[in-house]
Scaffold this motif. Structure first.
Motif, mmCIF file in Angstrom:
data_model
loop_
_atom_site.group_PDB
_atom_site.id
_atom_site.type_symbol
_atom_site.label_atom_id
_atom_site.label_comp_id
_atom_site.label_asym_id
_atom_site.label_seq_id
_atom_site.Cartn_x
_atom_site.Cartn_y
_atom_site.Cartn_z
ATOM 1 N N HIS A 262 0.893 -1.200 -0.398
ATOM 2 C CA HIS A 262 -0.271 0.245 0.430
ATOM 3 C C HIS A 262 0.450 1.086 -0.224
ATOM 4 O O HIS A 262 0.194 2.043 -0.972
ATOM 5 N N GLU A 263 1.982 1.166 1.083
ATOM 6 C CA GLU A 263 2.472 2.503 0.800
ATOM 7 C C GLU A 263 3.779 2.760 -0.070
ATOM 8 O O GLU A 263 3.628 3.999 -1.031
ATOM 9 N N ARG A 264 4.433 1.152 -0.764
ATOM 10 C CA ARG A 264 4.609 1.341 -2.069
ATOM 11 C C ARG A 264 4.056 2.146 -3.388
ATOM 12 O O ARG A 264 4.285 2.842 -3.821
ATOM 13 N N GLU A 265 2.494 1.437 -3.878
ATOM 14 C CA GLU A 265 1.670 2.466 -4.045
ATOM 15 C C GLU A 265 1.587 3.881 -3.864
ATOM 16 O O GLU A 265 1.179 4.746 -5.182
ATOM 17 N N ALA A 266 1.007 3.859 -2.886
ATOM 18 C CA ALA A 266 1.021 5.714 -2.386
ATOM 19 C C ALA A 266 2.447 6.420 -2.749
ATOM 20 O O ALA A 266 2.138 7.610 -3.524
ATOM 21 N N CYS A 267 3.352 5.968 -2.868
ATOM 22 C CA CYS A 267 4.762 7.217 -3.144
ATOM 23 C C CYS A 267 4.918 6.840 -5.006
ATOM 24 O O CYS A 267 5.423 7.626 -5.450
ATOM 25 N N ALA A 268 4.310 5.764 -5.547
ATOM 26 C CA ALA A 268 4.139 5.243 -7.162
ATOM 27 C C ALA A 268 3.014 6.753 -7.716
ATOM 28 O O ALA A 268 3.048 7.657 -8.879
ATOM 29 N N LYS A 269 1.924 6.545 -6.801
ATOM 30 C CA LYS A 269 0.952 7.727 -7.519
ATOM 31 C C LYS A 269 1.416 9.318 -6.927
ATOM 32 O O LYS A 269 1.132 10.184 -8.036
ATOM 33 N N ILE A 270 1.713 9.504 -5.862
ATOM 34 C CA ILE A 270 2.951 10.732 -5.698
ATOM 35 C C ILE A 270 3.436 11.296 -7.092
ATOM 36 O O ILE A 270 3.571 12.005 -7.585
ATOM 37 N N CYS A 271 4.287 10.364 -7.418
ATOM 38 C CA CYS A 271 5.769 10.625 -8.612
ATOM 39 C C CYS A 271 4.823 10.815 -9.533
ATOM 40 O O CYS A 271 5.193 11.646 -10.684
ATOM 41 N N GLU A 272 4.112 9.693 -10.216
ATOM 42 C CA GLU A 272 3.011 10.036 -11.079
ATOM 43 C C GLU A 272 2.585 11.392 -11.353
ATOM 44 O O GLU A 272 2.186 11.813 -11.651
ATOM 45 N N GLU A 273 1.708 12.283 -9.844
ATOM 46 C CA GLU A 273 1.438 13.131 -9.919
ATOM 47 C C GLU A 273 2.597 14.549 -10.830
ATOM 48 O O GLU A 273 1.785 15.793 -11.174
ATOM 49 N N ILE A 274 3.659 13.684 -10.142
ATOM 50 C CA ILE A 274 4.743 15.160 -10.824
ATOM 51 C C ILE A 274 4.707 15.628 -12.139
ATOM 52 O O ILE A 274 5.507 15.851 -13.262
ATOM 53 N N THR A 275 4.637 13.196 -13.038
ATOM 54 C CA THR A 275 4.722 13.472 -14.012
ATOM 55 C C THR A 275 3.402 15.264 -15.214
ATOM 56 O O THR A 275 3.789 14.876 -15.931
ATOM 57 N N LYS A 276 2.357 14.887 -13.701
ATOM 58 C CA LYS A 276 1.453 15.269 -14.807
ATOM 59 C C LYS A 276 1.431 17.067 -14.796
ATOM 60 O O LYS A 276 1.227 17.513 -14.820
ATOM 61 N N THR A 277 2.709 17.749 -14.508
ATOM 62 C CA THR A 277 2.906 19.585 -13.868
ATOM 63 C C THR A 277 3.608 19.384 -15.205
ATOM 64 O O THR A 277 4.417 18.835 -15.918
ATOM 65 N N ASN A 278 4.262 20.656 -15.174
ATOM 66 C CA ASN A 278 4.970 21.300 -16.136
ATOM 67 C C ASN A 278 6.245 21.097 -16.003
ATOM 68 O O ASN A 278 7.721 21.918 -16.664
ATOM 69 N N ILE A 279 7.460 20.187 -15.799
ATOM 70 C CA ILE A 279 7.987 20.219 -15.233
ATOM 71 C C ILE A 279 8.652 19.393 -17.253
ATOM 72 O O ILE A 279 8.213 18.844 -17.736
ATOM 73 N N HIS A 280 10.225 19.467 -17.178
ATOM 74 C CA HIS A 280 10.572 19.204 -18.269
ATOM 75 C C HIS A 280 10.641 18.084 -18.608
ATOM 76 O O HIS A 280 10.883 17.028 -17.654
ATOM 77 N N VAL A 281 10.558 17.401 -19.541
ATOM 78 C CA VAL A 281 10.714 15.891 -20.041
ATOM 79 C C VAL A 281 12.255 15.249 -19.321
ATOM 80 O O VAL A 281 11.781 14.344 -19.008
ATOM 81 N N TYR A 282 13.370 15.941 -19.774
ATOM 82 C CA TYR A 282 14.182 15.353 -19.461
ATOM 83 C C TYR A 282 13.715 14.856 -17.627
ATOM 84 O O TYR A 282 14.309 13.925 -17.317
ATOM 85 N N TYR A 283 13.825 15.968 -16.911
ATOM 86 C CA TYR A 283 13.140 15.457 -14.839
ATOM 87 C C TYR A 283 11.776 14.338 -15.533
ATOM 88 O O TYR A 283 12.249 13.242 -14.171
ATOM 89 N N GLN A 284 11.759 14.093 -16.155
ATOM 90 C CA GLN A 284 10.347 13.424 -16.528
ATOM 91 C C GLN A 284 10.333 12.044 -16.400
ATOM 92 O O GLN A 284 9.579 10.992 -15.507
ATOM 93 N N TRP A 285 11.690 11.803 -16.730
ATOM 94 C CA TRP A 285 12.555 10.803 -17.800
ATOM 95 C C TRP A 285 12.095 9.853 -16.248
ATOM 96 O O TRP A 285 12.354 8.382 -15.360
ATOM 97 N N GLY A 286 12.994 11.207 -15.310
ATOM 98 C CA GLY A 286 13.479 10.639 -14.178
ATOM 99 C C GLY A 286 12.460 9.736 -13.243
ATOM 100 O O GLY A 286 12.813 8.755 -12.801
ATOM 101 N N VAL A 287 11.509 10.528 -13.383
ATOM 102 C CA VAL A 287 9.947 10.488 -11.795
ATOM 103 C C VAL A 287 9.525 8.899 -12.818
ATOM 104 O O VAL A 287 9.589 7.881 -12.087
#
Length: 83
Positions: free
Chosen positions: A45-70
């Motif tokens: 449950h905690e791993r999935e919660a962490c992964a979902k937080i990371c997925e939310e980061i990819t929906k922001t306007n960050i540069h594609v280079y950083y999205q790859w790392g996320v």
């Protein structure tokens, strides 16, 4: 840290393969296999919660280079449950 150490830190006491808590003054015992299954569910449950937080980061306007790392982090977090 293993499940035995976590159970002790939670205030549980061992009686063979059974565990109980004197804190709550209950007659209910829990088998070590039940504690292990519960710990796995909590970790998943905690791993999935962490992964979902990371997925939310990819929906922001960050540069594609950083999205790859996320995205790599999301895959690594989810993969921990399969190893």
């Amino acid at each position: 840290m293993n499940i035995i150490e976590l159970a002790k830190q939670a205030g549980m006491e061992q009686d063979g393969d059974m565990w109980f808590s004197n804190i709550y003054k209950t007659d209910m015992d829990v088998h070590i296999s039940q504690l292990e299954a519960f710990a796995k569910l909590v970790a998943a449950h905690e791993r999935e919660a962490c992964a979902k937080i990371c997925e939310e980061i990819t929906k922001t306007n960050i540069h594609v280079y950083y999205q790859w790392g996320v995205k790599e982090c999301i895959e690594a977090i989810r993969a921990r449950g399969t190893t």
